[in-house]
Design a protein around this motif. Sequence first.
Motif, PDB file in Angstrom:
ATOM      1  N   ASP A 182      -3.647   5.077  -7.224  1.00  0.00           N
ATOM      2  CA  ASP A 182      -4.963   4.959  -6.589  1.00  0.00           C
ATOM      3  C   ASP A 182      -5.991   5.751  -7.399  1.00  0.00           C
ATOM      4  O   ASP A 182      -5.661   6.720  -8.078  1.00  0.00           O
ATOM      5  CB  ASP A 182      -4.918   5.468  -5.147  1.00  0.00           C
ATOM      6  N   ASP A 204      -8.486   4.518  -1.658  1.00  0.00           N
ATOM      7  CA  ASP A 204      -7.377   3.638  -1.291  1.00  0.00           C
ATOM      8  C   ASP A 204      -7.843   2.230  -1.619  1.00  0.00           C
ATOM      9  O   ASP A 204      -8.733   1.699  -0.947  1.00  0.00           O
ATOM     10  CB  ASP A 204      -7.059   3.775   0.201  1.00  0.00           C
ATOM     11  N   GLN A 319      -2.191   9.836   4.042  1.00  0.00           N
ATOM     12  CA  GLN A 319      -3.351   8.948   4.094  1.00  0.00           C
ATOM     13  C   GLN A 319      -3.048   7.438   4.144  1.00  0.00           C
ATOM     14  O   GLN A 319      -3.806   6.742   4.869  1.00  0.00           O
ATOM     15  CB  GLN A 319      -4.323   9.325   2.970  1.00  0.00           C
ATOM     16  N   ILE A 321      -2.078   7.571   0.098  1.00  0.00           N
ATOM     17  CA  ILE A 321      -2.635   7.192  -1.194  1.00  0.00           C
ATOM     18  C   ILE A 321      -1.779   7.817  -2.284  1.00  0.00           C
ATOM     19  O   ILE A 321      -1.005   8.738  -2.014  1.00  0.00           O
ATOM     20  CB  ILE A 321      -4.111   7.632  -1.348  1.00  0.00           C
TER      21      ILE A 321
END
Length: 366
Positions: A182, A204, A319, A321
């Motif tokens: 990411d 993201d 998250q 990510i």
Amino acid sequence: MKQYILIGLMLFSLLLTSCAQPRLLDELNISQAAGFDLVEDGEMKGCFVFPVFKSQEQGNYQILSARSNTISNIQFLVSEKSPFPVVMGQVLVILVSEKLAKDVGMIDLMNYIYRDPIIGSRQVFAIVGGEVEDLLYTKMNQTNLNIGVYLSDLLSQNMRNGNQPVTNQHIFMNQMLAKGVDAYLPYIKKTSNTIKVTGVALFDNEKMVGHIPGEDAFTFKAMIENHQNGIYEFQMADHDKTHVVIENIKSHVSYQIKPTNNLTKKPHITIDIKLKGELKEFMKSKKIDKPNILDQVEKEVEKRVAQQGQELVQSFKKQPIDPLGLGLRYRSKDKAMTPEKWQKIYPDADIQIKCHMNIVQTGVSQ
């Protein structure tokens, strides 16, 4: 025969050049910086910074803006306010507001820039905490640079000498489109009449989801790239609460990956950070030439960097990510691993951070 071939090539080149519309630099308004805010009704407001050339004066610039639902129409509307067509061939930095990056995302902006053949791929993107327009109208003291050149120099200097990871349009686009990693960008803010790099924006896919604060940026950079320079400051847990500043001379990061063919078993990844640095400040009355003092500082840095790195990894998992690109690294060891499988095992992966600190100089102020 060669003469006929040469004449033919010359005629062909003339035909090719006649198809292109010539543009004179004196008849273009060349933007050095661009920024985009999200305004009401889902529209965007674009601001473009142009140099204004006057005799015996430097740093003069003009900012033109327009609002629309598309970037191409914003550029067209700005051109209507200018005596010459607006182009982005020399744009140095592109700013995006945090609200726009979170609510709308970056994909439309990136596609527009990538399709424009006159825009290069080395300019820097940055996310602005607050409104981009407000930041661009900041009047900087003690500089004769226009705001576009100033911001470009600010970001480049922080990547080269500071704690900001290296990135540009090309790197960001690759990260945004790749599977198993990411993207991230510099995160900047305006405070009073100062513009400061305050952290790292995290994405993201094409949307921003959060940011790393400035105090953790050194550790994040050490986890993703080998670099020189940068400052690490902390307070020791001793009676005097000693403040210590380490200047990085050289860092190296390596990844040890143990793949597993069984999805019920956790993959194991070790991130090994080696730091070589100089002790710049040691605000304490004790002398630092004693080996036990240096050993204590080295162990404290190792402990803190490893702990910060571990906390960053846990926040990435939540998250979820993957700015460290662990998915790409893992797939390089296990060809059967797909992005879908990695998404399933990533939250439970055993990821350990190790740090080794070596203080090689002690040019210290006490």
